[in-house]
Scaffold this motif. Structure first.
Motif, PDB file in Angstrom:
ATOM      1  N   VAL A  14       5.153  28.068   2.390  1.00  0.00           N
ATOM      2  CA  VAL A  14       4.501  27.064   1.495  1.00  0.00           C
ATOM      3  C   VAL A  14       3.740  25.992   2.279  1.00  0.00           C
ATOM      4  CG1 VAL A  14       5.576  25.176  -0.149  1.00  0.00           C
ATOM      5  CG2 VAL A  14       6.942  27.047   0.393  1.00  0.00           C
ATOM      6  N   ALA A  15       3.761  25.576   3.304  1.00  0.00           N
ATOM      7  CA  ALA A  15       3.071  24.588   4.066  1.00  0.00           C
ATOM      8  C   ALA A  15       2.642  25.516   5.293  1.00  0.00           C
ATOM      9  CB  ALA A  15       3.848  23.263   4.441  1.00  0.00           C
ATOM     10  N   THR A  16       1.456  25.762   5.510  1.00  0.00           N
ATOM     11  CA  THR A  16       0.773  26.531   6.966  1.00  0.00           C
ATOM     12  C   THR A  16      -0.511  26.649   6.724  1.00  0.00           C
ATOM     13  OG1 THR A  16       1.322  28.381   8.192  1.00  0.00           O
ATOM     14  CG2 THR A  16       1.226  28.905   5.826  1.00  0.00           C
ATOM     15  N   ALA A  17      -1.066  27.487   7.407  1.00  0.00           N
ATOM     16  CA  ALA A  17      -2.323  27.660   7.692  1.00  0.00           C
ATOM     17  C   ALA A  17      -2.849  28.059   6.441  1.00  0.00           C
ATOM     18  CB  ALA A  17      -2.950  28.758   8.698  1.00  0.00           C
ATOM     19  N   ASP A  33      23.031  35.513  23.740  1.00  0.00           N
ATOM     20  CA  ASP A  33      22.916  34.232  23.232  1.00  0.00           C
ATOM     21  C   ASP A  33      23.765  33.936  21.895  1.00  0.00           C
ATOM     22  OD1 ASP A  33      22.021  31.354  23.081  1.00  0.00           O
ATOM     23  OD2 ASP A  33      19.925  31.936  22.724  1.00  0.00           O
ATOM     24  N   PRO A  34      25.114  34.099  21.904  1.00  0.00           N
ATOM     25  CA  PRO A  34      25.736  34.276  20.659  1.00  0.00           C
ATOM     26  C   PRO A  34      25.868  33.194  19.612  1.00  0.00           C
ATOM     27  CG  PRO A  34      27.231  33.479  22.716  1.00  0.00           C
ATOM     28  CD  PRO A  34      25.851  33.713  23.044  1.00  0.00           C
ATOM     29  N   PHE A  35      25.242  31.878  19.556  1.00  0.00           N
ATOM     30  CA  PHE A  35      25.391  31.128  19.071  1.00  0.00           C
ATOM     31  C   PHE A  35      23.877  30.729  18.257  1.00  0.00           C
ATOM     32  CE2 PHE A  35      28.937  29.406  21.694  1.00  0.00           C
ATOM     33  CZ  PHE A  35      29.592  29.172  20.812  1.00  0.00           C
ATOM     34  N   ALA A  36      22.896  31.377  18.832  1.00  0.00           N
ATOM     35  CA  ALA A  36      21.598  31.379  18.266  1.00  0.00           C
ATOM     36  C   ALA A  36      21.132  32.608  17.568  1.00  0.00           C
ATOM     37  CB  ALA A  36      20.732  30.910  19.326  1.00  0.00           C
ATOM     38  N   VAL A  37      20.058  32.156  16.551  1.00  0.00           N
ATOM     39  CA  VAL A  37      19.143  33.502  15.938  1.00  0.00           C
ATOM     40  C   VAL A  37      17.704  32.780  16.262  1.00  0.00           C
ATOM     41  CG1 VAL A  37      20.846  33.789  14.007  1.00  0.00           C
ATOM     42  CG2 VAL A  37      19.072  32.065  13.841  1.00  0.00           C
ATOM     43  N   ARG A  38      16.967  33.788  16.328  1.00  0.00           N
ATOM     44  CA  ARG A  38      15.696  33.741  16.613  1.00  0.00           C
ATOM     45  C   ARG A  38      14.722  34.191  15.366  1.00  0.00           C
ATOM     46  NH1 ARG A  38      11.689  36.818  18.568  1.00  0.00           N
ATOM     47  NH2 ARG A  38      13.268  38.279  19.397  1.00  0.00           N
ATOM     48  N   MET A  39      13.873  33.344  15.030  1.00  0.00           N
ATOM     49  CA  MET A  39      13.000  33.718  13.769  1.00  0.00           C
ATOM     50  C   MET A  39      11.507  33.759  14.393  1.00  0.00           C
ATOM     51  SD  MET A  39      12.557  31.965  10.206  1.00  0.00           S
ATOM     52  CE  MET A  39      14.187  32.396   9.686  1.00  0.00           C
ATOM     53  N   ALA A  40      10.833  34.871  14.354  1.00  0.00           N
ATOM     54  CA  ALA A  40       9.481  35.076  14.896  1.00  0.00           C
ATOM     55  C   ALA A  40       8.442  35.380  13.847  1.00  0.00           C
ATOM     56  CB  ALA A  40       9.497  36.227  15.878  1.00  0.00           C
ATOM     57  N   PHE A  41       7.302  34.363  13.791  1.00  0.00           N
ATOM     58  CA  PHE A  41       6.137  34.466  13.117  1.00  0.00           C
ATOM     59  C   PHE A  41       5.080  34.937  13.702  1.00  0.00           C
ATOM     60  CE2 PHE A  41       9.074  31.344  11.498  1.00  0.00           C
ATOM     61  CZ  PHE A  41       9.098  31.312  10.227  1.00  0.00           C
ATOM     62  N   LEU A  47      -0.786  28.248  12.986  1.00  0.00           N
ATOM     63  CA  LEU A  47      -1.964  27.409  13.218  1.00  0.00           C
ATOM     64  C   LEU A  47      -2.694  27.804  14.527  1.00  0.00           C
ATOM     65  CD1 LEU A  47      -0.794  24.071  12.181  1.00  0.00           C
ATOM     66  CD2 LEU A  47      -2.324  25.283  11.023  1.00  0.00           C
ATOM     67  N   GLU A  48      -1.832  28.248  15.917  1.00  0.00           N
ATOM     68  CA  GLU A  48      -2.293  28.430  16.914  1.00  0.00           C
ATOM     69  C   GLU A  48      -2.901  29.792  17.330  1.00  0.00           C
ATOM     70  OE1 GLU A  48       0.976  27.540  16.518  1.00  0.00           O
ATOM     71  OE2 GLU A  48       0.518  25.240  16.968  1.00  0.00           O
ATOM     72  N   GLY A  49      -2.749  30.764  16.133  1.00  0.00           N
ATOM     73  CA  GLY A  49      -3.181  32.029  16.201  1.00  0.00           C
ATOM     74  C   GLY A  49      -2.358  32.930  17.370  1.00  0.00           C
ATOM     75  N   VAL A  50      -1.093  32.503  17.698  1.00  0.00           N
ATOM     76  CA  VAL A  50      -0.321  33.266  18.566  1.00  0.00           C
ATOM     77  C   VAL A  50       1.091  33.352  17.890  1.00  0.00           C
ATOM     78  CG1 VAL A  50      -1.321  32.610  20.627  1.00  0.00           C
ATOM     79  CG2 VAL A  50       0.509  31.121  19.897  1.00  0.00           C
ATOM     80  N   GLU A  51       1.892  34.459  18.108  1.00  0.00           N
ATOM     81  CA  GLU A  51       3.154  34.556  17.653  1.00  0.00           C
ATOM     82  C   GLU A  51       3.992  33.494  18.040  1.00  0.00           C
ATOM     83  OE1 GLU A  51       7.080  36.979  18.876  1.00  0.00           O
ATOM     84  OE2 GLU A  51       5.568  38.230  17.888  1.00  0.00           O
ATOM     85  N   PRO A  91       5.659  18.552  16.156  1.00  0.00           N
ATOM     86  CA  PRO A  91       4.476  17.392  16.279  1.00  0.00           C
ATOM     87  C   PRO A  91       3.535  17.640  15.482  1.00  0.00           C
ATOM     88  CG  PRO A  91       5.439  17.884  18.417  1.00  0.00           C
ATOM     89  CD  PRO A  91       6.107  19.150  17.429  1.00  0.00           C
ATOM     90  N   GLU A  92       3.032  18.992  15.303  1.00  0.00           N
ATOM     91  CA  GLU A  92       1.716  19.541  14.545  1.00  0.00           C
ATOM     92  C   GLU A  92       2.045  19.118  13.129  1.00  0.00           C
ATOM     93  OE1 GLU A  92       2.200  20.945  18.507  1.00  0.00           O
ATOM     94  OE2 GLU A  92       3.332  21.401  16.741  1.00  0.00           O
ATOM     95  N   GLY A  93       3.213  19.014  12.540  1.00  0.00           N
ATOM     96  CA  GLY A  93       3.405  19.324  11.029  1.00  0.00           C
ATOM     97  C   GLY A  93       4.539  19.814  10.860  1.00  0.00           C
ATOM     98  N   VAL A  94       4.894  19.990   9.502  1.00  0.00           N
ATOM     99  CA  VAL A  94       6.097  20.695   9.070  1.00  0.00           C
ATOM    100  C   VAL A  94       5.532  22.181   8.152  1.00  0.00           C
ATOM    101  CG1 VAL A  94       7.725  20.797   7.397  1.00  0.00           C
ATOM    102  CG2 VAL A  94       7.362  18.477   8.422  1.00  0.00           C
ATOM    103  N   ALA A  95       6.252  23.266   8.691  1.00  0.00           N
ATOM    104  CA  ALA A  95       6.089  24.371   7.842  1.00  0.00           C
ATOM    105  C   ALA A  95       7.258  24.881   7.038  1.00  0.00           C
ATOM    106  CB  ALA A  95       5.939  25.708   8.952  1.00  0.00           C
TER     107      ALA A  95
END
Length: 138
Positions: A14-17, A33-41, A47-51, A91-95
């Motif tokens: 909704v709010a991105t590049a 890491d049993p308490f965590a989930v990871r979400m990779a874009f 905005l940085e052009g890296v995962e 810091p760069e904004g909200v996605a």
């Protein structure tokens, strides 16, 4: 027994590049890491052009499917009967992304097969975690 699960899902940004609307996102759960989930874009969606990966509490994702949850960098809330909103504050904004609630529920069910909710503490390696903490920044 499976220790790591990954699941590809589609996310509507909704709010991105500019000009990026729907992207594949990878959800990951790791017993080590049993308490965590990871979400990779993927790089084209950032905005940085890296995962970019965000790691946050599995319980935050679970509770956010039912009611607005989170006060920090990641916030999750129901959008409508079929979709869930996840907000990432940096810091760069909200996605803001919309994801199919059914896909998130499927991922959570699969993660519960790896580590049942409420039993995460049984999979913590406290010695390793303490050693990492004592080592400090690299």
């Amino acid at each position: 027994m499976i220790a790591v699960i990954e699941q590809a899902v589609q996310a509507r940004l909704v709010a991105t590049a500019p000009k990026v609307e729907t992207v594949p996102v990878t959800l990951c759960y790791d017993r080590s890491d049993p308490f965590a989930v990871r979400m990779a874009f993927p790089a084209p969606a950032t905005l940085e052009g890296v995962e970019v990966s965000w790691t946050f509490a599995r319980e935050l994702l679970r509770s956010g499917l039912i009611r607005p949850s989170g006060q920090g960098d990641v916030r999750v809330r129901p959008y409508d009967g079929d979709r869930t909103t996840i907000e990432f504050h940096a810091p760069e904004g909200v996605a803001i992304v919309l994801m199919a609630t059914a896909e998130l529920q499927r991922f959570l069910r699969r993660s519960a097969e790896v580590v049942s909710p409420g039993h995460e503490h049984l999979y913590l390696d406290m010695d390793h975690s303490l050693a990492e903490l004592m080592r400090g920044p690299r």
